[in-house]
Design an enzyme around this catalytic site. Structure first.
Site, mmCIF file in Angstrom:
data_model
loop_
_atom_site.group_PDB
_atom_site.id
_atom_site.type_symbol
_atom_site.label_atom_id
_atom_site.label_comp_id
_atom_site.label_asym_id
_atom_site.label_seq_id
_atom_site.Cartn_x
_atom_site.Cartn_y
_atom_site.Cartn_z
ATOM 1 N N ARG A 43 0.836 -1.812 0.345
ATOM 2 C CA ARG A 43 0.334 -0.001 0.336
ATOM 3 C C ARG A 43 1.051 1.266 0.095
ATOM 4 O O ARG A 43 2.086 1.274 0.472
ATOM 5 C CB ARG A 43 -0.601 -0.443 1.157
ATOM 6 C CG ARG A 43 -1.956 -1.235 1.334
ATOM 7 C CD ARG A 43 -2.511 -1.495 2.840
ATOM 8 N NE ARG A 43 -3.493 -1.575 2.700
ATOM 9 C CZ ARG A 43 -3.376 -3.171 2.940
ATOM 10 N NH1 ARG A 43 -1.659 -3.813 4.050
ATOM 11 N NH2 ARG A 43 -4.359 -4.452 3.485
ATOM 12 N N LYS A 64 -1.953 -2.979 8.185
ATOM 13 C CA LYS A 64 -3.431 -2.559 8.784
ATOM 14 C C LYS A 64 -3.491 -3.238 9.850
ATOM 15 O O LYS A 64 -3.198 -4.429 10.035
ATOM 16 C CB LYS A 64 -4.813 -2.511 7.965
ATOM 17 C CG LYS A 64 -4.349 -1.658 6.898
ATOM 18 C CD LYS A 64 -6.163 -1.439 6.211
ATOM 19 C CE LYS A 64 -6.079 -0.566 4.868
ATOM 20 N NZ LYS A 64 -7.420 -0.474 4.238
ATOM 21 N N HIS A 103 -1.627 3.192 -6.097
ATOM 22 C CA HIS A 103 -2.751 2.075 -5.663
ATOM 23 C C HIS A 103 -3.135 0.811 -6.735
ATOM 24 O O HIS A 103 -2.935 0.286 -6.709
ATOM 25 C CB HIS A 103 -4.303 2.379 -5.038
ATOM 26 C CG HIS A 103 -5.068 1.529 -4.291
ATOM 27 N ND1 HIS A 103 -3.946 1.016 -2.819
ATOM 28 C CD2 HIS A 103 -5.811 0.431 -4.260
ATOM 29 C CE1 HIS A 103 -4.801 0.307 -2.143
ATOM 30 N NE2 HIS A 103 -5.555 0.007 -3.204
ATOM 31 N N ARG A 133 -0.020 -1.538 -7.468
ATOM 32 C CA ARG A 133 -0.731 -2.686 -6.291
ATOM 33 C C ARG A 133 -1.689 -3.534 -7.128
ATOM 34 O O ARG A 133 -1.327 -4.852 -7.222
ATOM 35 C CB ARG A 133 -1.491 -2.218 -4.647
ATOM 36 C CG ARG A 133 -1.963 -2.752 -3.914
ATOM 37 C CD ARG A 133 -2.019 -2.110 -2.764
ATOM 38 N NE ARG A 133 -2.624 -3.361 -1.445
ATOM 39 C CZ ARG A 133 -2.668 -3.806 -0.558
ATOM 40 N NH1 ARG A 133 -1.291 -4.166 -0.581
ATOM 41 N NH2 ARG A 133 -3.707 -4.785 -0.057
ATOM 42 N N HIS A 190 -4.090 -8.733 3.207
ATOM 43 C CA HIS A 190 -5.218 -9.090 3.463
ATOM 44 C C HIS A 190 -6.179 -9.964 4.305
ATOM 45 O O HIS A 190 -4.769 -11.461 3.892
ATOM 46 C CB HIS A 190 -6.079 -9.709 1.708
ATOM 47 C CG HIS A 190 -6.155 -8.652 0.441
ATOM 48 N ND1 HIS A 190 -6.599 -8.867 -0.619
ATOM 49 C CD2 HIS A 190 -6.154 -7.305 0.604
ATOM 50 C CE1 HIS A 190 -6.332 -7.958 -1.180
ATOM 51 N NE2 HIS A 190 -5.873 -6.816 -0.971
ATOM 52 N N TYR A 197 -9.518 -9.542 -8.144
ATOM 53 C CA TYR A 197 -8.436 -9.861 -8.794
ATOM 54 C C TYR A 197 -8.685 -10.744 -10.070
ATOM 55 O O TYR A 197 -7.893 -11.000 -11.195
ATOM 56 C CB TYR A 197 -6.578 -10.484 -8.203
ATOM 57 C CG TYR A 197 -6.353 -8.914 -7.852
ATOM 58 C CD1 TYR A 197 -6.079 -7.587 -7.778
ATOM 59 C CD2 TYR A 197 -6.677 -8.882 -6.135
ATOM 60 C CE1 TYR A 197 -5.704 -5.845 -7.112
ATOM 61 C CE2 TYR A 197 -6.489 -7.395 -5.185
ATOM 62 C CZ TYR A 197 -5.997 -6.698 -5.838
ATOM 63 O OH TYR A 197 -5.506 -5.148 -5.706
#
Length: 305
Positions: free
Chosen positions: A156, A180, A251, A254, A277, A286
């Site tokens: 990210r 995150k 982004h 990514r 994730h 994706y």
């Protein structure tokens, strides 16, 4: 399709819209707060990913990117649909006020149809982009290393600009990322990215002014952490030089990282771990690109296709 603009700040527009909802629509405090929250989240996303918060130049293509990003962040279809509903009301209000000439949300397909990623960069586009920074200029050499690392790892943009020197290991070929929820993950580096990083650390980084004893991996001109917006502007510059016509943001590299891995046969679970994730269902957005690529290969190469 884009909207026509008049000059007005995002905050003043949101305040006027809030007054309209309160006085003319008579909405409850709970509903008003939901509108306010969703619109401010969109404005913050716009600033982070595209370097501006001008709500009057929003396009349908940009909204597709926003929707795809919400799904990647793990939002469910109901949550995303609510955000889009609020934006649709907002832009119809702007249309009535004469601030825009068209509602870009009205041209957006159903949420179930825009889960897929919009405008994924091709491998040739990425290659052209990475060739643009001039290694003779320390700042551009830094940018080239950042682009190589971003495409090689799928970080990210907030993770990339926040990297410190102690998080990368040339010897092990790894970068340690804090993502995150303060979750750490180890992401491998390919040889091209490793070579670029080693050259940058040895020859380029010491030339950046005001660096001192800072441990910021990719310092700004002032020696501190670069902002996400500043990096977006740098990418936009190189995209123009590369002749890439579609809108581009950090982004999208990514997105390209994940899509190109799947196109070349990577396992979905492995891509999930590399992206950080928490659920493989988030990574599945994706797969439509990879499936489309498989269909193209079949049509091109199967003797009875």
């Amino acid at each position: 399709m884009s909207v026509t603009v008049t000059d007005c700040s995002a905050e003043s527009l949101l305040q006027e819209f809030h007054h309209y909802l309160l006085l003319e629509r008579g909405l409850s405090a709970h509903t008003l707060e939901a509108y306010r929250r969703d619109l401010r989240q969109f404005t913050a996303w716009l600033l982070e990913q595209h370097g501006h918060s001008d709500l009057l130049v929003v396009t349908t293509e940009l909204l597709k990117e926003f929707v795809a990003d919400r799904f990647e962040q793990g939002k469910n279809a109901r949550s995303v649909a609510r955000s889009i509903s609020g934006l649709k009301t907002f832009y119809y209000w702007l249309l009535d006020e004469g601030q825009v000439s068209v509602n870009p949300v009205s041209l957006l397909p159903k949420i179930s149809q825009v889960k897929k990623l919009p405008g994924v960069l091709s491998e040739r586009d990425v290659d052209d982009l990475l060739k643009q920074p001039d290694r003779a200029d320390p700042i551009e050499a830094r940018d080239r290393c950042m682009l190589e690392l971003l495409y090689a790892t799928g970080l990210r943009v907030s993770e990339l600009v926040g990297l410190q020197t102690g998080q990368v290991s040339i010897q092990q070929g790894l970068v340690r990322v804090t993502g995150k929820g303060q979750k750490e993950r180890l992401v491998p580096l390919g040889q091209l990215a490793l070579d670029e990083l080693e050259d940058y650390l040895r020859h380029t980084r010491p030339l950046i002014a005001n660096i001192g004893d800072s441990d910021v991996l990719f310092p700004s001109r002032k020696g501190g952490f670069m902002t996400r917006q500043a990096f977006w502007y740098r990418i936009k510059k190189y995209a123009v030089l590369a002749g890439i016509e579609q809108q581009i943001s950090p982004h999208q590299l990514r997105h390209a990282f994940a899509t190109h891995l799947l196109n070349h046969g990577a396992d979905l679970r492995a891509v999930q771990l590399l992206l950080g994730h928490s659920s493989v269902s988030t990574t599945q957005i994706y797969t439509h690109v990879a499936n489309h690529r498989l269909q193209q290969l079949y049509q091109t190469h199967h003797p009875r296709a």
